[in-house]
Scaffold this motif. Structure first.
Motif, mmCIF file in Angstrom:
data_model
loop_
_atom_site.group_PDB
_atom_site.id
_atom_site.type_symbol
_atom_site.label_atom_id
_atom_site.label_comp_id
_atom_site.label_asym_id
_atom_site.label_seq_id
_atom_site.Cartn_x
_atom_site.Cartn_y
_atom_site.Cartn_z
ATOM 1 N N ASN A 129 0.839 -1.190 0.000
ATOM 2 C CA ASN A 129 0.000 0.000 0.000
ATOM 3 C C ASN A 129 0.878 1.246 0.000
ATOM 4 O O ASN A 129 1.484 1.539 1.014
ATOM 5 C CB ASN A 129 -0.912 -0.001 1.216
ATOM 6 N N PRO A 130 1.007 1.924 -1.120
ATOM 7 C CA PRO A 130 0.300 1.721 -2.385
ATOM 8 C C PRO A 130 0.901 0.566 -3.177
ATOM 9 O O PRO A 130 2.028 0.143 -2.894
ATOM 10 C CB PRO A 130 0.502 3.051 -3.113
ATOM 11 N N ALA A 152 -1.614 -3.377 2.210
ATOM 12 C CA ALA A 152 -3.065 -3.252 2.084
ATOM 13 C C ALA A 152 -3.778 -4.521 2.529
ATOM 14 O O ALA A 152 -4.937 -4.476 2.926
ATOM 15 C CB ALA A 152 -3.444 -2.923 0.640
ATOM 16 N N THR A 153 -3.102 -5.671 2.428
ATOM 17 C CA THR A 153 -3.664 -6.931 2.900
ATOM 18 C C THR A 153 -2.681 -7.569 3.857
ATOM 19 O O THR A 153 -1.471 -7.429 3.717
ATOM 20 C CB THR A 153 -3.929 -7.920 1.748
ATOM 21 N N GLU A 207 8.049 -4.840 2.581
ATOM 22 C CA GLU A 207 6.675 -5.171 2.948
ATOM 23 C C GLU A 207 6.564 -6.592 3.500
ATOM 24 O O GLU A 207 5.685 -6.879 4.317
ATOM 25 C CB GLU A 207 5.744 -5.011 1.732
#
Length: 157
Positions: A36-37, A67-68, A92
């Motif tokens: 994210n993004p 984001a997940t 990430e």
């Protein structure tokens, strides 16, 4: 019976392809770690010192948003897939690993790259899930097929 998860992050789609083949080959659930993004082509420009991959390489403590956040509940064995960025996983992946307690779980990594093998073992990630039982991973190219992936997964059972 061991319940398995294939969790992956992808930049260009190559890691997704290998993850899908691995999950199908071993009967595992499949979940994507979505940044994210989301990644863009500019993020992957190794020649630009301001690209996302270059900034992450320069700042090892960086923990970018995701984001997940794939759940690890109920899984015994977890395969973590990522593209090799500067011989390691995108940061990430650490964000995701550090958001869970992997006590009692086995983790092994698989990395995608067309050339580099450095970083595919996943040993640089061990401190992000210190309670896990880690098994050295392996690099695959995008052409890895289900038979090859199943043989590898079975060899580390």
């Amino acid at each position: 019976m061991t319940k398995q998860l294939v969790a992956y992050i992808t930049g260009t789609g190559n890691t997704r392809q290998v993850a899908e083949h691995l999950a199908a080959a071993i009967g595992a659930d499949l979940q994507e770690i979505v940044p994210n993004p989301p990644f863009t082509g500019a993020d992957l420009d190794w020649t630009n010192p301001n690209s996302r991959s270059s900034r992450q390489h320069a700042n090892r403590s960086m923990r970018p948003a995701i984001a997940t956040n794939p759940s690890i509940n109920g899984y015994d064995k977890i395969f973590v897939g990522y593209p090799l960025w500067w011989d390691t996983a995108p940061r990430e992946v650490r964000t995701w690993l550090e958001s869970h307690d992997f006590a009692g779980k086995t983790i092994t990594t698989f990395a995608t790259s067309s050339s580099s093998t450095r970083g595919a073992l996943g040993t640089q990630l061990h401190d992000s899930a210190p309670n896990a039982h880690w098994v050295d991973g392996r690099r695959f190219d995008v052409h890895a097929n289900e038979a090859e992936l199943k043989a590898w997964a079975d060899s580390i059972a």
